[in-house]
Motif scaffolding. Structure first.
Motif, PDB file in Angstrom:
ATOM      1  N   UNK B  44      72.030  69.409  -0.629  1.00 15.94           N
ATOM      2  CA  UNK B  44      73.349  69.701  -1.201  1.00 15.94           C
ATOM      3  C   UNK B  44      73.437  69.029  -2.559  1.00 15.94           C
ATOM      4  N   UNK B  45      74.128  69.696  -3.491  1.00 19.08           N
ATOM      5  CA  UNK B  45      74.113  69.236  -4.883  1.00 19.08           C
ATOM      6  C   UNK B  45      75.346  68.417  -5.262  1.00 19.08           C
ATOM      7  N   UNK B  46      76.291  68.231  -4.322  1.00 19.41           N
ATOM      8  CA  UNK B  46      77.487  67.449  -4.652  1.00 19.41           C
ATOM      9  C   UNK B  46      77.150  65.961  -4.678  1.00 19.41           C
ATOM     10  N   UNK B  47      76.560  65.481  -3.588  1.00 18.61           N
ATOM     11  CA  UNK B  47      76.107  64.086  -3.566  1.00 18.61           C
ATOM     12  C   UNK B  47      74.599  63.981  -3.781  1.00 18.61           C
ATOM     13  N   UNK B  48      73.953  65.117  -3.943  1.00 22.18           N
ATOM     14  CA  UNK B  48      72.510  65.179  -4.217  1.00 22.18           C
ATOM     15  C   UNK B  48      71.686  64.530  -3.119  1.00 22.18           C
ATOM     16  N   UNK B  49      71.800  65.111  -1.927  1.00 19.58           N
ATOM     17  CA  UNK B  49      71.037  64.589  -0.796  1.00 19.58           C
ATOM     18  C   UNK B  49      70.333  65.723  -0.066  1.00 19.58           C
ATOM     19  N   UNK B 348      69.762  69.725 -13.189  1.00 22.63           N
ATOM     20  CA  UNK B 348      68.628  70.604 -12.936  1.00 22.63           C
ATOM     21  C   UNK B 348      67.774  69.925 -11.870  1.00 22.63           C
ATOM     22  N   UNK B 349      67.291  70.725 -10.936  1.00 20.74           N
ATOM     23  CA  UNK B 349      66.437  70.225  -9.849  1.00 20.74           C
ATOM     24  C   UNK B 349      65.010  70.692 -10.114  1.00 20.74           C
ATOM     25  N   UNK B 350      64.077  69.738 -10.068  1.00 20.74           N
ATOM     26  CA  UNK B 350      62.670  70.046 -10.348  1.00 20.74           C
ATOM     27  C   UNK B 350      61.821  69.694  -9.140  1.00 20.74           C
ATOM     28  N   UNK B 358      61.362  65.847  -5.191  1.00 20.97           N
ATOM     29  CA  UNK B 358      62.231  66.697  -5.999  1.00 20.97           C
ATOM     30  C   UNK B 358      63.014  65.747  -6.899  1.00 20.97           C
ATOM     31  N   UNK B 359      63.025  66.029  -8.186  1.00 23.43           N
ATOM     32  CA  UNK B 359      63.738  65.165  -9.134  1.00 23.43           C
ATOM     33  C   UNK B 359      64.982  65.900  -9.617  1.00 23.43           C
ATOM     34  N   UNK B 360      66.070  65.162  -9.725  1.00 23.77           N
ATOM     35  CA  UNK B 360      67.299  65.751 -10.238  1.00 23.77           C
ATOM     36  C   UNK B 360      67.646  65.067 -11.561  1.00 23.77           C
ATOM     37  N   UNK B 369      68.802  61.486 -12.186  1.00 22.17           N
ATOM     38  CA  UNK B 369      69.936  61.126 -11.339  1.00 22.17           C
ATOM     39  C   UNK B 369      69.494  60.664  -9.962  1.00 22.17           C
ATOM     40  N   UNK B 370      68.507  61.339  -9.401  1.00 22.69           N
ATOM     41  CA  UNK B 370      68.022  60.928  -8.089  1.00 22.69           C
ATOM     42  C   UNK B 370      66.661  61.544  -7.810  1.00 22.69           C
ATOM     43  N   UNK B 371      66.018  61.026  -6.770  1.00 28.31           N
ATOM     44  CA  UNK B 371      64.750  61.551  -6.298  1.00 28.31           C
ATOM     45  C   UNK B 371      64.902  61.840  -4.812  1.00 28.31           C
ATOM     46  N   UNK B 372      64.443  62.997  -4.397  1.00 31.42           N
ATOM     47  CA  UNK B 372      64.516  63.354  -2.974  1.00 31.42           C
ATOM     48  C   UNK B 372      63.099  63.627  -2.491  1.00 31.42           C
ATOM     49  N   UNK B 373      62.751  63.036  -1.374  1.00 31.49           N
ATOM     50  CA  UNK B 373      61.400  63.242  -0.840  1.00 31.49           C
ATOM     51  C   UNK B 373      61.273  64.632  -0.228  1.00 31.49           C
TER      52      UNK B 373
END
Lengths: 108, 391
Positions: B44-49, B348-350, B358-360, B369-373
């Motif tokens: 989800x892109x609101x809290x970026x999780x 932007x999500x990469x 995934x990098x935001x 802004x954040x990194x998601x595994x």
């Protein structure tokens, strides 16, 4: 005498090929990763084919090692197959062909 | 009486809550493909999780996603011919069919009722009912000998309940019109060029453009005037320059359309081409870091973000549209495969495949802004696509 000499030459050439054809362990795992993910973007991650043909043992059996190594290193003009020779040595391409002939597990 | 009351309450409750027990919409959700594991992460892109993962989707080594118009269901097209329907709220696979031996992508119809899949083997397009995934129509591609049929690429939806696609081996563009039910009227355009490898439709649904691998040029079909046929554009765009080997095919789905300009990746060149719409002439070529794979416009059209082919794929560049210059070069990590903007473009999500993340990024400050595994992430698809033609 001649026969002994001949068989020595033969042995040396076999040993020579075997030695030259083996990249080190790190490079092997790098090559398998590239095979799965980069070759796989056209040939399929499980090598069953995609834009490019399947690379399963049965699908490449009619081609010689030399042909396959050339295709890998020089590409195929007029198709999307690019020349990988800039990144892969002759020995590395030969090792990949050996792996393809044996069948590559999807798990690695 | 009491039992009935309890039952009704339970029913009511189960009707409005999701598995998490929280009522929510789907407008800020998205799917990240994990290409090696055959799984997805729902984000989800609101809290970026990352909210949850789902496994068992087969070979996702080349996978894409479209969404139902209500944004609740994701349809995932796998390499192995698998078509999976995911309920994003119930967090489960609702239905899964193996519809071919080898497929490349798909589209959802204008009315949301049909899902079309483009197949390599057997070459053609299959069309399914989006509610049930029952087969509605089978459109085999042109035979190319040995009992084989041309591979189909560049499948998109277009206004008027149409699907448009290109035939890779036979060099054709077909338009399948489903306006009058499930027996499509098919219009075929032959000799459109050598090896069309992908296609896109402009965001208004008017122009279909196929990229050609076998020639320096593109093929254009005006869907408002199909009687005019397919026109060659940008013929010889790389003329005078040596074409470099292409280590990854560009993708056209994200081609950037800004006002009257289109920004396109040049095949075999380290350039993004700028093309004027209507005249279809090249007006500029912007030098970039490598061979572009995706060139995508931020939703406001002010920036174009570009990723690159192997081996220069650890970099992403940002082009400023008014000046047509690269204004930022980012190094998110090895193998940046895809990028996706949030609907209004602030993030932007990469996907960074070789780093399993995934990098935001903030698109204004370029701050991370954040990194998601994620396990070998490739495509990132946000639900805002549900309401956009061609995506």
């Amino acid at each position: 005498m001649l026969r002994a000499l001949l068989s020595s030459v033969f042995l040396i050439s076999i040993v020579g090929t075997a030695l030259a054809a083996e990249p080190n362990a790190d490079r092997k795992s790098e090559l398998l990763y590239r095979l799965k993910h980069d070759c796989g973007s056209c040939h399929g991650m499980t090598l069953k084919g995609g834009l490019g043909p399947a690379l399963l043992p049965a699908s490449i059996k009619e081609h010689s090692n030399e042909f396959l190594i050339d295709v890998i290193r020089d590409g195929v003009a007029g198709t999307p197959m690019p020349p990988w020779g800039v990144e892969l040595s002759q020995d590395e391409a030969a090792w990949l062909v050996k792996k393809l002939r044996a069948g590559v597990s999807h798990e690695n | 009486m009491k039992t009935k009351f309890v039952l009704v309450c339970a029913l009511l409750l189960s009707a409005c809550v999701t598995q998490q027990g929280v009522l929510r919409g789907t407008g800020d959700l998205g799917v990240v493909i994990e290409r090696a594991a055959g799984s997805i992460k729902v984000v989800e892109t609101t809290d970026r999780t990352s909210l949850y993962g789902l496994k068992g989707l087969g070979d996702l080594s080349h996978a894409s996603t479209v969404f139902s118009r209500d944004g609740r269901y994701a349809f995932i097209f796998g390499r192995d011919g698998g078509l999976s329907k995911i309920d994003l709220l119930e967090r489960k696979i609702v239905k899964r069919v193996m519809q071919s031996g080898n497929s490349i992508g798909g589209a959802i119809s204008q009315d949301g009722k049909l899902i079309a899949v483009s197949n390599y083997k057997p070459g053609g397009v299959k069309v399914f009912n989006s509610a049930t995934l029952d087969l509605v129509a089978d459109i085999p591609a042109t035979e190319i000998g040995d009992g084989k049929r041309s591979k189909v690429v560049g499948l998109v939806d277009a206004p008027g309940q149409k699907f448009v696609f290109s035939l890779y081996d036979s060099g054709e563009i077909w338009v399948a019109d489903f306006a009058n039910g499930n027996k499509p009227v098919i219009q075929k355009f032959k000799d459109i060029g050598t090896l069309p490898y992908d296609g896109l439709v402009t965001p208004d649904g008017r122009y279909y453009i196929a990229g050609l691998f076998g020639e320096d040029g593109l093929s254009l079909l005006d869907l408002w005037q199909t009687d005019k046929g397919v026109k060659r554009i940008l013929d010889g765009y790389g003329r005078g320059k040596r074409k470099l080997p292409v280590y990854k095919m560009p993708h056209l789905e994200g081609w950037a359309s800004v006002g009257d300009q289109l920004f396109l990746p040049a095949v075999g060149h380290h350039e993004v081409l700028v093309v004027e719409r209507d005249s279809w002439k090249k007006i500029d070529a912007i030098p970039v870091h490598g061979q572009p794979i995706f060139a995508v416009a931020r939703p406001d059209g002010r920036q174009i973000w570009v990723n690159f082919a192997h081996p220069r794929n650890d970099v992403v560049q940002v082009i400023d549209v008014p000046s047509r210059k690269v204004i930022k070069t980012l190094k998110p990590g090895k193998a940046v495969l895809h990028l996706e903007f949030t609907p209004r473009g602030e993030q932007v999500w990469l996907s960074v495949r070789d780093e399993d993340r995934v990098e935001v990024y903030d698109t204004r400050t370029f701050e991370q802004l954040t990194t998601i595994k994620a396990d070998k992430p490739s495509g990132i698809f946000l639900t805002a696509r549900a309401n956009r033609t061609g995506l």
